[in-house]
Design a protein around this motif. Sequence first.
Motif, PDB file in Angstrom:
ATOM      1  N   SER A  62     -23.492  14.593 -23.910  1.00 33.69           N
ATOM      2  CA  SER A  62     -24.791  13.917 -23.828  1.00 33.69           C
ATOM      3  C   SER A  62     -25.188  13.209 -25.124  1.00 33.69           C
ATOM      4  N   GLY A  63     -24.505  13.535 -26.201  1.00 34.98           N
ATOM      5  CA  GLY A  63     -24.875  12.945 -27.490  1.00 34.98           C
ATOM      6  C   GLY A  63     -25.956  13.718 -28.213  1.00 34.98           C
ATOM      7  N   ALA A  64     -26.334  14.871 -27.672  1.00 37.40           N
ATOM      8  CA  ALA A  64     -27.334  15.713 -28.331  1.00 37.40           C
ATOM      9  C   ALA A  64     -26.691  16.431 -29.513  1.00 37.40           C
ATOM     10  N   SER A  65     -27.531  16.953 -30.402  1.00 38.90           N
ATOM     11  CA  SER A  65     -26.995  17.710 -31.536  1.00 38.90           C
ATOM     12  C   SER A  65     -27.503  19.148 -31.473  1.00 38.90           C
ATOM     13  N   LEU A  66     -26.629  20.074 -31.839  1.00 32.47           N
ATOM     14  CA  LEU A  66     -26.971  21.492 -31.849  1.00 32.47           C
ATOM     15  C   LEU A  66     -27.846  21.778 -33.064  1.00 32.47           C
ATOM     16  N   VAL A  67     -29.007  22.388 -32.822  1.00 30.52           N
ATOM     17  CA  VAL A  67     -29.925  22.741 -33.902  1.00 30.52           C
ATOM     18  C   VAL A  67     -29.720  24.199 -34.305  1.00 30.52           C
ATOM     19  N   TYR A  68     -29.610  25.079 -33.291  1.00 26.18           N
ATOM     20  CA  TYR A  68     -29.469  26.504 -33.576  1.00 26.18           C
ATOM     21  C   TYR A  68     -28.831  27.190 -32.382  1.00 26.18           C
ATOM     22  N   GLU A  69     -28.073  28.232 -32.653  1.00 31.32           N
ATOM     23  CA  GLU A  69     -27.467  29.033 -31.587  1.00 31.32           C
ATOM     24  C   GLU A  69     -28.038  30.447 -31.644  1.00 31.32           C
ATOM     25  N   TYR A  70     -28.658  30.870 -30.550  1.00 35.25           N
ATOM     26  CA  TYR A  70     -29.237  32.205 -30.433  1.00 35.25           C
ATOM     27  C   TYR A  70     -28.196  33.109 -29.767  1.00 35.25           C
ATOM     28  N   LYS A  71     -27.259  33.622 -30.553  1.00 28.93           N
ATOM     29  CA  LYS A  71     -26.131  34.361 -29.985  1.00 28.93           C
ATOM     30  C   LYS A  71     -26.569  35.625 -29.252  1.00 28.93           C
ATOM     31  N   ASN A  72     -27.498  36.385 -29.807  1.00 30.49           N
ATOM     32  CA  ASN A  72     -27.937  37.627 -29.159  1.00 30.49           C
ATOM     33  C   ASN A  72     -28.761  37.368 -27.905  1.00 30.49           C
ATOM     34  N   LEU A  73     -29.392  36.210 -27.831  1.00 30.22           N
ATOM     35  CA  LEU A  73     -30.237  35.875 -26.688  1.00 30.22           C
ATOM     36  C   LEU A  73     -29.520  34.993 -25.669  1.00 30.22           C
ATOM     37  N   HIS A  74     -28.305  34.576 -26.001  1.00 24.97           N
ATOM     38  CA  HIS A  74     -27.509  33.694 -25.138  1.00 24.97           C
ATOM     39  C   HIS A  74     -28.247  32.384 -24.885  1.00 24.97           C
ATOM     40  N   GLY A  75     -28.582  31.724 -25.982  1.00 25.86           N
ATOM     41  CA  GLY A  75     -29.290  30.454 -25.877  1.00 25.86           C
ATOM     42  C   GLY A  75     -29.002  29.561 -27.054  1.00 25.86           C
TER      43      GLY A  75
END
Length: 111
Positions: A62-75
């Motif tokens: 989509s061309g979006a950029s990842l800001v943060y990964e919530y690994k424990n929350l699966h998000g």
Amino acid sequence: MNKTFAFILLAALLCACQSPSKPTQATEAVLTQQAQATTGNLIIFYDKDIGSGPLMKAVNDSGASLVYEYKNLHGIAIRPSAKTNIQDTIAYFQKVNGVLSVEQDRLMKLQ
């Protein structure tokens, strides 16, 4: 003592049946302002059994950029491409395999 208890119970039941007060214009204005205060980012939660693979591929496609990964929350939090409409972007990510929810990141003021 039983009459006092019965009176208190009756009073509590009558209060519970009372309709809630109508919000004032000031309250409605504050709620509207808070609802409109978004960061432009999206918060997306995915099914842990499916994993983040399909979602991360969709982010790249989509061309979006990842800001943060919530690994424990699966998000994840993403910043959609500036070329896309936010509602179209939300609809796109809702169709991705394993995605549970897509919400706009909102700013909430504590007062």
